[in-house]
Structure formats: C-alpha cells, structure tokens
Design a protein around this motif. Sequence first.
Motif, PDB file in Angstrom:
ATOM      1  N   ALA A 172       0.818  -1.207   0.000  1.00  9.41           N
ATOM      2  CA  ALA A 172       0.000   0.000   0.000  1.00  9.41           C
ATOM      3  C   ALA A 172       0.855   1.262   0.000  1.00  9.41           C
ATOM      4  O   ALA A 172       0.460   2.286  -0.560  1.00  9.41           O
ATOM      5  N   ALA A 173       2.030   1.195   0.599  1.00  6.28           N
ATOM      6  CA  ALA A 173       2.924   2.361   0.627  1.00  6.28           C
ATOM      7  C   ALA A 173       3.408   2.733  -0.770  1.00  6.28           C
ATOM      8  O   ALA A 173       3.720   3.887  -1.027  1.00  6.28           O
ATOM      9  N   THR A 174       3.457   1.762  -1.681  1.00 10.47           N
ATOM     10  CA  THR A 174       3.867   2.058  -3.057  1.00 10.47           C
ATOM     11  C   THR A 174       2.700   2.521  -3.909  1.00 10.47           C
ATOM     12  O   THR A 174       2.881   2.816  -5.082  1.00 10.47           O
ATOM     13  N   GLY A 175       1.505   2.566  -3.318  1.00 12.67           N
ATOM     14  CA  GLY A 175       0.330   2.999  -4.060  1.00 12.67           C
ATOM     15  C   GLY A 175      -0.340   1.854  -4.799  1.00 12.67           C
ATOM     16  O   GLY A 175      -1.058   2.074  -5.769  1.00 12.67           O
ATOM     17  N   SER A 176      -0.119   0.634  -4.364  1.00 11.58           N
ATOM     18  CA  SER A 176      -0.684  -0.542  -5.013  1.00 11.58           C
ATOM     19  C   SER A 176      -1.630  -1.251  -4.057  1.00 11.58           C
ATOM     20  O   SER A 176      -1.449  -1.216  -2.848  1.00 11.58           O
ATOM     21  N   LYS A 177      -2.624  -1.920  -4.606  1.00 11.56           N
ATOM     22  CA  LYS A 177      -3.520  -2.718  -3.783  1.00 11.56           C
ATOM     23  C   LYS A 177      -2.928  -4.093  -3.521  1.00 11.56           C
ATOM     24  O   LYS A 177      -3.378  -4.813  -2.653  1.00 11.56           O
TER      25      LYS A 177
END
Length: 153
Positions: free
Chosen positions: A116-121
């Motif tokens: 989630a920190a990388t902007g991914s689900k």
Amino acid sequence: MTKIKGDPEGQEAQAEASSGERTYHELLVNLNPIAQPLASRRLTRKLYKCIKKAAKQRHVRRGVKEVQKFVNKGEKGIMVLAGDTLPIEVYCHLPVMCEDRNLPYVYVPCKTDLGAATGSKRPTCVILVRPHEEYQEAYNECLEEVQALPPPI
C-alpha cells in the motif's frame, strides 16, 4: 413499536473491530523467525513515508525478481522486506545478498502495508528504495536509523 436504545459501548467496540486497522503489536504475531533486524513502529512509519515519496518519483523496485535483478547489477538503496511472508524460502536469500554488497536492509511487519505504501492494492514482500534528491532528507534519515539497528544474530 418502540425504539430500542443501543448499547453505546457495544457500538464503539464494533466500530473498532470493523475499521480493519491492526496495531503494530498485532502485526508482530505473524512475523517469520528470520525477520531481523525489525523496524520499530516509528521507523516503520518513516519508511512507509519515504516509500510513498519514492513511488511518486518512480524510484522504487518491488518484488523479489526485480529487486534481485537490480541488486545483482549493483544498484544501491535501502531494502525493505515484509516480515510476514510465507514461505520464507521465497526471499530468504535476499538478506545474504545485501550483506555481501553492504546494502542496508530492514524488516517491517506487514506485506499489505508495504504494498500500500507504493500505491498498489497488491501486497509485496520486498522493496528497494533508491535515493533521489526530491526526498533525500527523508531517505538519509531512514538510512541512518536502519544502519543503527543491531545486526541479525
């Protein structure tokens, strides 16, 4: 028909249970035995912020295959591994690679939060954060704290 008053304490407990947020200590239950050095709660938050900034600049390598390829090519950065990945054999060779190349590495408790920190689900078990001038201050702060952690036994 009369209205039945609900128990206000019961509603609060339901709200806390349904929020889905688990505390740092709850996440520590699922850790692997090899998850050393483990980031503290404060360092984990700093790392997630640094990863978010790096993801905006596209200076993040994610996934075992991609990270391993670029570490072998000599890329530098901070390797962040998820401590709750099973089976351990998926990524147990990466800390050895880091020690051979003098790369700093650290474990965080949860792979879903790391993804989630990388902007991914999608959850991810390993991330390599590369330095960049846009977030150099946050990167240096994380680097100092990761290097100050005690080495694994």
